[in-house]
Design a protein around this motif. Structure first.
Motif, PDB file in Angstrom:
ATOM      1  N   CYS A  57       0.910  -1.068  -0.042  1.00 52.19           N
ATOM      2  CA  CYS A  57      -0.036   0.031   0.003  1.00 52.19           C
ATOM      3  C   CYS A  57       1.164   1.350  -0.182  1.00 52.19           C
ATOM      4  CB  CYS A  57      -0.924  -0.038   1.164  1.00 52.19           C
ATOM      5  SG  CYS A  57      -2.369  -1.097   1.039  1.00 52.19           S
ATOM      6  N   GLU A  61       1.152   3.887  -3.186  1.00 46.58           N
ATOM      7  CA  GLU A  61       0.941   5.176  -3.064  1.00 46.58           C
ATOM      8  C   GLU A  61       2.001   6.286  -3.561  1.00 46.58           C
ATOM      9  OE1 GLU A  61      -0.577   8.206   0.597  1.00 46.58           O
ATOM     10  OE2 GLU A  61      -1.779   6.372  -0.121  1.00 46.58           O
ATOM     11  N   TYR A  62       3.152   5.650  -2.950  1.00 44.99           N
ATOM     12  CA  TYR A  62       4.460   6.514  -3.561  1.00 44.99           C
ATOM     13  C   TYR A  62       4.592   6.436  -4.942  1.00 44.99           C
ATOM     14  CZ  TYR A  62       9.336   7.625  -4.179  1.00 44.99           C
ATOM     15  OH  TYR A  62      10.483   8.390  -4.565  1.00 44.99           O
ATOM     16  N   GLN A  65       1.822   8.621  -7.012  1.00 42.37           N
ATOM     17  CA  GLN A  65       1.727   9.817  -6.777  1.00 42.37           C
ATOM     18  C   GLN A  65       2.908  10.268  -7.369  1.00 42.37           C
ATOM     19  OE1 GLN A  65       1.377  10.349  -2.559  1.00 42.37           O
ATOM     20  NE2 GLN A  65      -0.860  10.920  -2.473  1.00 42.37           N
ATOM     21  N   ILE A  75       2.877   9.453   1.701  1.00 40.93           N
ATOM     22  CA  ILE A  75       2.729   8.177   2.632  1.00 40.93           C
ATOM     23  C   ILE A  75       2.980   8.269   3.908  1.00 40.93           C
ATOM     24  CG2 ILE A  75       3.420   6.885   0.408  1.00 40.93           C
ATOM     25  CD1 ILE A  75       6.386   6.848   1.445  1.00 40.93           C
ATOM     26  N   ALA A  80      -2.297   5.474   4.024  1.00 46.88           N
ATOM     27  CA  ALA A  80      -1.784   4.320   3.526  1.00 46.88           C
ATOM     28  C   ALA A  80      -1.447   3.276   4.169  1.00 46.88           C
ATOM     29  CB  ALA A  80      -0.780   4.422   2.536  1.00 46.88           C
ATOM     30  N   THR A  83      -4.587   1.513   5.697  1.00 44.93           N
ATOM     31  CA  THR A  83      -5.209   0.883   4.780  1.00 44.93           C
ATOM     32  C   THR A  83      -4.699  -0.445   4.656  1.00 44.93           C
ATOM     33  OG1 THR A  83      -5.883   2.859   3.245  1.00 44.93           O
ATOM     34  CG2 THR A  83      -5.945   0.799   2.208  1.00 44.93           C
ATOM     35  N   ILE A 108      -5.421   1.241  -3.010  1.00 46.10           N
ATOM     36  CA  ILE A 108      -4.973   2.556  -3.254  1.00 46.10           C
ATOM     37  C   ILE A 108      -5.086   3.065  -4.541  1.00 46.10           C
ATOM     38  CG2 ILE A 108      -2.588   3.730  -3.182  1.00 46.10           C
ATOM     39  CD1 ILE A 108      -3.396   2.936  -0.444  1.00 46.10           C
ATOM     40  N   LYS A 112      -8.848   5.113  -3.744  1.00 48.15           N
ATOM     41  CA  LYS A 112      -8.357   5.961  -2.903  1.00 48.15           C
ATOM     42  C   LYS A 112      -7.610   7.179  -3.855  1.00 48.15           C
ATOM     43  CE  LYS A 112      -4.904   7.700   0.503  1.00 48.15           C
ATOM     44  NZ  LYS A 112      -3.977   7.550   1.577  1.00 48.15           N
ATOM     45  N   LEU A 113      -6.600   6.808  -4.676  1.00 49.41           N
ATOM     46  CA  LEU A 113      -6.112   8.008  -5.351  1.00 49.41           C
ATOM     47  C   LEU A 113      -6.828   8.304  -6.473  1.00 49.41           C
ATOM     48  CD1 LEU A 113      -2.394   6.753  -5.159  1.00 49.41           C
ATOM     49  CD2 LEU A 113      -3.443   8.524  -3.998  1.00 49.41           C
ATOM     50  N   GLY A 117      -7.264  11.099  -3.586  1.00 55.24           N
ATOM     51  CA  GLY A 117      -6.431  10.936  -2.216  1.00 55.24           C
ATOM     52  C   GLY A 117      -7.429  11.230  -0.982  1.00 55.24           C
ATOM     53  N   ASN A 121     -11.771  10.287  -1.352  1.00 53.09           N
ATOM     54  CA  ASN A 121     -12.503   8.990  -1.544  1.00 53.09           C
ATOM     55  C   ASN A 121     -13.813   8.868  -1.048  1.00 53.09           C
ATOM     56  OD1 ASN A 121     -10.170   8.874   0.742  1.00 53.09           O
ATOM     57  ND2 ASN A 121     -11.770   7.172   1.047  1.00 53.09           N
TER      58      ASN A 121
END
Length: 336
Positions: A57, A61-62, A65, A75, A80, A83, A108, A112-113, A117, A121
């Motif tokens: 996760c 996310e990293y 993004q 992060i 995250a 999650t 993620i 989410k994203l 983000g 969400n």
């Protein structure tokens, strides 16, 4: 000279000196007791599943993004991390690592994203990942390793149904609750967590301790957890009172499955739950009702995940019709 415009950021909005990051890490602390119980019952498999979900996760996310959205890296805010832990808590021990990674990507990247983000969400990301895996890989997602009561090791080769699964299958094949009672764990074992199921739904005691910590820290209020579990207990209690041979007692429903995990840790998500107390109660009652309908009359023995996601979709509507009164708004005088 004109004043600069006031910018309202996305939720969660906290009226205190606490930051969203501090709140997120309070939630992580609250989940530690349940994680320790999962380690006690499932051993290394619980650690592998949780570590895989958390790392994947954070990594997704990293990467998304930085390379796709080219946005600020977030992060470190803890969302995250939560999650990943919640996703792992909703999975059976021993689930293949690649499936956990796929669930993390869905949670993620999609839940989410793709909405913008944290704060944007609509649905709880961990639950979206869990439901995706359940629908896509139903066999693997319903292979529950059996907990061993007399020692701290897990018999990896032994799998069995959850408490709710035993009840669902037994009743469908003409059994009664009296006949099934010998196959069910005791209420004490359900409370302590010596039973089969997802990683994070094992111990009602551990989950309640974490939930009370969140209430004491004022991260959440009592409204959603109490209303979810109260509705669940009331409705199942009515059915049990009407026919105790065809319906399990309400204590089994409250202590089994993901009821407590969902009520305290996922339904209370600051982003995807209503902002007013009245809205929270309506939201939570809806979750309780839908959970009971799915458990008693649906194909799945568990329904809390679906119930929360369904009610997540109604949150904008609930917020619209249950707004707090604006400061300075006019109140119509009552003519006597």
């Amino acid at each position: 000279m004109d004043s600069p415009p006031i910018v309202i950021s996305a939720s969660p909005h906290v009226h205190s000196d606490r930051t969203s990051k501090r709140i997120m890490y309070d939630v992580v602390i609250a989940m530690v007791p349940a994680f320790l119980v999962s380690l006690y019952v499932f051993g290394i498999n619980a650690f592998i599943a949780t570590a895989t979900a958390v790392v994947s996760c954070l990594l997704f996310e990293y990467l998304i993004q930085k390379y796709l959205l080219k946005a600020e890296i977030t992060i470190a805010d803890g969302s995250a991390l939560i999650t990943g832990i919640l996703l792992a808590f909703n999975l059976p021990a021993g689930l293949p690592i690649w499936m956990i990674i796929v669930g993390s990507l869905v949670a993620i990247g999609i839940a989410k994203l793709s909405f913008g983000g944290l704060g944007y969400n609509i649905f709880n990301p961990a639950l979206v990942g869990r439901v995706f895996l359940l629908v896509s890989f139903p066999v693997q997602m319903t292979l529950w390793p059996t907990a061993v009561e007399n020692n701290t090791t897990l018999a990896d080769a032994v799998t069995g149904a959850t408490t709710l699964g035993i009840i669902k299958d037994g009743l469908q094949f003409g059994g009664t609750m009296t006949e099934l009672s010998a196959q069910l764990p005791s209420h004490l074992n359900l409370f302590l967590g010596i039973t089969g199921g997802s990683l994070g739904e094992m111990s009602a005691l551990a989950l309640l301790l974490g939930g009370l910590y969140l209430i004491a820290r004022k991260v959440i209020t009592w409204h959603i957890p109490v209303a979810v579990l109260g509705t669940l207990a009331l409705m199942t209690g009515i059915f049990w009172w009407a026919d105790s041979e065809q319906y399990a007692n309400p204590l089994i429903h409250v202590l089994s499955g993901g009821a407590i995990l969902g009520a305290f840790y996922m339904a209370t998500d600051l982003v995807t739950s209503p902002v007013t107390k009245k809205g929270m109660l309506i939201f939570a009652i809806g979750i309780g009702v839908i959970t009971v309908i799915i458990r008693l009359f649906g194909s799945y023995p568990e329904g809390i995940s679906f119930a929360i996601l369904i009610m997540n979709a109604f949150v904008p509507l609930i917020n619209k019709y249950f707004k707090p009164r604006r400061f300075g708004s006019k109140i119509k005088a009552k003519i006597v």
